[in-house]
Design an enzyme around this catalytic site. Sequence first.
Site, short mmCIF file in Angstrom:
data_model
loop_
_atom_site.label_atom_id
_atom_site.label_comp_id
_atom_site.label_asym_id
_atom_site.label_seq_id
_atom_site.Cartn_x
_atom_site.Cartn_y
_atom_site.Cartn_z
N GLY A 16 44.20 31.46 48.55
CA GLY A 16 44.60 30.56 47.49
C GLY A 16 46.11 30.51 47.31
O GLY A 16 46.87 31.09 48.09
N SER A 38 37.95 35.57 50.89
CA SER A 38 37.64 34.42 50.05
C SER A 38 36.51 33.64 50.71
O SER A 38 36.14 33.89 51.86
CB SER A 38 38.86 33.52 49.83
OG SER A 38 39.07 32.66 50.92
N ARG A 39 35.98 32.68 49.98
CA ARG A 39 34.81 31.94 50.47
C ARG A 39 35.16 30.59 51.09
O ARG A 39 34.28 29.86 51.52
CB ARG A 39 33.82 31.73 49.33
CG ARG A 39 34.36 30.92 48.17
CD ARG A 39 33.40 30.91 47.00
NE ARG A 39 33.92 30.11 45.89
CZ ARG A 39 33.30 29.98 44.72
NH1 ARG A 39 32.16 30.61 44.51
NH2 ARG A 39 33.81 29.24 43.76
N LYS A 130 45.95 33.16 29.01
CA LYS A 130 44.77 32.61 28.33
C LYS A 130 43.75 33.70 27.98
O LYS A 130 42.79 33.45 27.23
CB LYS A 130 44.14 31.52 29.17
CG LYS A 130 44.97 30.25 29.21
CD LYS A 130 44.34 29.16 30.03
CE LYS A 130 45.12 27.84 29.88
NZ LYS A 130 46.53 27.93 30.23
N LYS A 142 38.51 36.06 31.56
CA LYS A 142 39.63 36.87 32.04
C LYS A 142 39.90 38.05 31.10
O LYS A 142 40.31 39.13 31.54
CB LYS A 142 40.88 36.00 32.19
CG LYS A 142 40.76 34.93 33.26
CD LYS A 142 40.50 35.49 34.65
CE LYS A 142 41.77 36.00 35.29
NZ LYS A 142 41.56 36.39 36.72
N ASN A 166 51.85 30.30 33.31
CA ASN A 166 51.45 29.23 34.23
C ASN A 166 52.35 29.23 35.45
O ASN A 166 53.58 29.05 35.32
CB ASN A 166 51.54 27.88 33.52
CG ASN A 166 50.52 27.74 32.41
OD1 ASN A 166 49.37 27.44 32.66
ND2 ASN A 166 50.94 27.99 31.18
N GLY A 169 53.52 24.81 39.94
CA GLY A 169 53.05 24.16 41.16
C GLY A 169 51.69 24.61 41.66
O GLY A 169 51.21 24.10 42.68
#
Length: 318
Positions: A16, A38-39, A130, A142, A166, A169
Amino acid sequence: MENHSRKKVLITGGAGYLGSFRVGELLKQEDTHVVVFSRDELKHFNLKMQLGDLSQRVDFVIGDVRDEDRLAEACNGVELVIHAAAMKQVGTCEDNPTECYKTNVLGTENVIHAARRSGVRQLIFVSTDKAVEPVSVYGNSKQAGERLVLKSNSPEFQASVIRFGNLIGSPGSIVDKLSKLNAGETITLYSQELTRFVDSLDNARQLIYAQMSRDFGGVIMIPRLRSVKVADLVSVCAPLIQVKFGGERGFEKIHEKLATKNELSRMCETEDFYLITQEALAQDGALDKFGALPVRLLAYDSETAEEFSTFEELRAGR
């Protein structure tokens, strides 16, 4: 570059946005081998092409964090796990809460169990602002992940949390969405007062390296960040689009926080970042244990944090 080497590092969600960046950085250390877990097979392929010859020191493992046995296989011989895999789109998590919890909560529990089964000595959990006083399914998931990780910490298994704002990009972020709009198109913001913490990949890299090099777990690390009004962000990134303001979304906040009021009482600081410990420490104790000093902030939220002073700074992500 400073030496923060681990012979073998596994990154969940390693193909990712943040994970793939970390892979490239880790491979700059010639003695480091990386496991990308990862999947998404297409992201694996793209990352392998991007890395070129460096991919010879990478194991690309297709798997899901919902599968503890597959995780345990991937953890064989690993010294450090960076757990970055998650469902991250706030709206998608609201619409699919069961799936969100399976990945973000049960998946994190699986990562912990698999790592401990395999003799991994360090776990770093990638979290978000968050998770602080959450109002969304994503934020709640989370927060639960943070609690699971901190509870698992021990002298033999050093588990810690890094809580970001955040990332500029990242896919699905406001900057990413703005980049895909054409001149004259309209974006709707639910409040003119909306503010957010913004963070850069380079800052994220430095924070992860900082925790990799430390001989303790059981803490939450958070960066020193400035905030931005989202309306200003739109003006910088997409000056030719129209902005419309609508009603509040029930699962998003006007302002974000990087620490709760309770956590502020247990916060220490170094020159580069803040550290939330599990208990309040006297100055000498914090300095001896963490190389940090207690700090007394009244708040750490995007409403009162220092804002970017110029559009040029914001464009540069500084």
